[in-house]
Write a protein that holds these residues in place. Structure first.
Motif, PDB file in Angstrom:
ATOM      1  N   LEU A 101       0.849  -1.186   0.000  1.00 49.39           N
ATOM      2  CA  LEU A 101       0.000   0.000   0.000  1.00 49.39           C
ATOM      3  C   LEU A 101       0.885   1.236   0.000  1.00 49.39           C
ATOM      4  O   LEU A 101       1.847   1.315   0.774  1.00 49.39           O
ATOM      5  N   TRP A 103       1.075   5.768  -0.880  1.00 48.73           N
ATOM      6  CA  TRP A 103       0.445   7.047  -1.157  1.00 48.73           C
ATOM      7  C   TRP A 103       1.477   8.147  -0.902  1.00 48.73           C
ATOM      8  O   TRP A 103       2.500   7.920  -0.251  1.00 48.73           O
ATOM      9  N   LEU A 108      -2.372  12.008   1.147  1.00 48.03           N
ATOM     10  CA  LEU A 108      -2.841  11.702   2.495  1.00 48.03           C
ATOM     11  C   LEU A 108      -3.481  12.920   3.142  1.00 48.03           C
ATOM     12  O   LEU A 108      -4.572  12.834   3.717  1.00 48.03           O
ATOM     13  N   ASP A 119      -5.193   6.265   3.389  1.00 48.39           N
ATOM     14  CA  ASP A 119      -4.500   5.108   3.969  1.00 48.39           C
ATOM     15  C   ASP A 119      -5.504   4.109   4.537  1.00 48.39           C
ATOM     16  O   ASP A 119      -5.361   2.890   4.354  1.00 48.39           O
ATOM     17  N   LYS A 122      -7.318   2.325   1.543  1.00 46.39           N
ATOM     18  CA  LYS A 122      -6.484   1.308   0.905  1.00 46.39           C
ATOM     19  C   LYS A 122      -6.321   0.085   1.809  1.00 46.39           C
ATOM     20  O   LYS A 122      -6.278  -1.049   1.329  1.00 46.39           O
ATOM     21  N   TYR A 123      -6.252   0.321   3.104  1.00 49.22           N
ATOM     22  CA  TYR A 123      -6.169  -0.806   4.039  1.00 49.22           C
ATOM     23  C   TYR A 123      -7.453  -1.634   3.989  1.00 49.22           C
ATOM     24  O   TYR A 123      -7.394  -2.873   3.972  1.00 49.22           O
ATOM     25  N   VAL A 279       6.380   1.395   8.157  1.00 49.99           N
ATOM     26  CA  VAL A 279       6.188   2.277   7.012  1.00 49.99           C
ATOM     27  C   VAL A 279       7.542   2.740   6.484  1.00 49.99           C
ATOM     28  O   VAL A 279       8.437   3.131   7.245  1.00 49.99           O
ATOM     29  N   TYR A 285       6.676   9.790  -0.750  1.00 48.01           N
ATOM     30  CA  TYR A 285       5.844   8.581  -0.733  1.00 48.01           C
ATOM     31  C   TYR A 285       5.971   7.864   0.606  1.00 48.01           C
ATOM     32  O   TYR A 285       7.050   7.816   1.222  1.00 48.01           O
ATOM     33  N   GLN A 286       4.855   7.285   1.028  1.00 43.03           N
ATOM     34  CA  GLN A 286       4.820   6.393   2.186  1.00 43.03           C
ATOM     35  C   GLN A 286       4.350   5.025   1.707  1.00 43.03           C
ATOM     36  O   GLN A 286       3.324   4.927   1.026  1.00 43.03           O
TER      37      GLN A 286
END
Length: 311
Positions: A101, A103, A108, A119, A122-123, A279, A285-286
């Motif tokens: 995942l 973003w 965010l 987040d 997507k989770y 993370v 990006y994360q």
């Protein structure tokens, strides 16, 4: 006469001020029931590649001239029969499942500002995909891995209904279920009568709609729970449940029903729950990766299951 402000479209005011947006996340309509219909084998870990089990069989000959008789011995016997033990091992692969995942911090912050954090969305999507994959793996396995599921195992006896349930009387439907239960009971040397019955959704709905007037106007579904050999042998009502994967699952695309006992002693599914790494940050990006392992249904006592097609 009231006037709208210069350069201010009336539609912009309505959308920006009077619109009431429901912040609820309406996820796709997906049903999965694998955690209801099979118990998990929890001793497996992410480090395991194969989940296996053993089945032990014994052989013992009678004494004297009758090898099938009882093991009588005399007071001065010197030749006494023993017991032979044979242990067979079986196993299936534990396959690694993963999803990444990601973003940007800009995405965010923008999503959080409108009340829908990307987040979390997507989770939720990842969890949905995990459950969908696990559901399919439990019920029908995976062709690319050459593994089977609860509904299409090899070496499980398959019988055929005399005719479809829609053309049958309540007594004929009950007979077909009792025959299925008896087949499993017989295959297990009359030691285990299945406690669970899985049906395609249409047949489940049909049982719910048919009224058995002789039973006091109760549905055929309720009637069958306490009027089969399962209830009279086990002392608990037959647990009848609907499973979407049974539609067309039988030979030649026929609908199938499955009798089994939902107990990890007889059948189970090895699963390593999802876990994640910390993370990772790459510029703006994360990224976070989730992973787990899905095995294949383990029919420890395959003889306690039975299939019937053409219902």
């Amino acid at each position: 006469m009231a006037r709208v402000g210069m350069g201010q479209p009336t539609g912009a005011f309505l959308v920006g001020e009077l619109e009431r947006l429901d912040q609820t996340l309406n996820l796709p309509l997906v049903g999965y029931t694998y955690s209801r219909d099979v118990q998990f084998r929890e001793d497996v870990s992410i480090a395991d590649d194969i989940s296996s089990w053993t089945n032990t069989s014994f052989g013992a000959a009678g004494s004297g001239a009758n090898p099938n008789g009882k093991n009588w011995i005399g007071k001065d016997s010197t030749a006494i029969a023993g017991v032979n033990v044979n242990i067979d091992k079986d196993g299936n692969p534990l396959s690694l499942w993963g999803m990444e995942l990601g973003w940007t911090v800009i995405e965010l912050q923008a999503a959080q500002q409108v009340g829908r954090p990307i987040d979390a969305q997507k989770y939720d999507g990842m969890q949905l995909k995990w459950n969908m994959d696990a559901d399919e793996q439990v019920y029908i396995g995976d062709t690319s891995l050459s593994v089977k599921g609860l509904l299409n195992l090899d070496r499980v006896p398959v019988s055929n209904a005399v005719k479809p349930w829609a053309q049958s009387t309540p007594d004929e439907i009950r007979d077909s279920i009792n025959t299925l239960l008896t087949n499993a009971w017989k295959a297990s040397a009359y030691s285990v009568v299945p406690t669970d019955l899985l049906l395609p959704p249409e047949q489940f709905a049909y049982l719910s709609s048919v009224i058995v007037s002789s039973a006091g106007n109760q549905s055929l579904l309720t009637y069958l729970k306490t009027n089969t050999i399962s209830y009279h042998q086990n002392g608990v009502p037959l647990d009848i449940r609907a499973v979407k994967w049974l539609k067309g699952r039988g030979v030649s695309g026929k609908d199938r029903m499955v009798a089994y006992t939902n107990d990890k002693k007889y059948v189970r599914f090895p699963l390593v729950p999802l876990q994640s790494i910390p993370v990772q940050y790459r510029g703006i990006y994360q990224i976070v990766t989730y992973y787990g392992k899905l095995g294949a249904v383990e029919p420890v006592y395959r003889e306690t299951l039975s299939y019937c097609d053409g219902i």
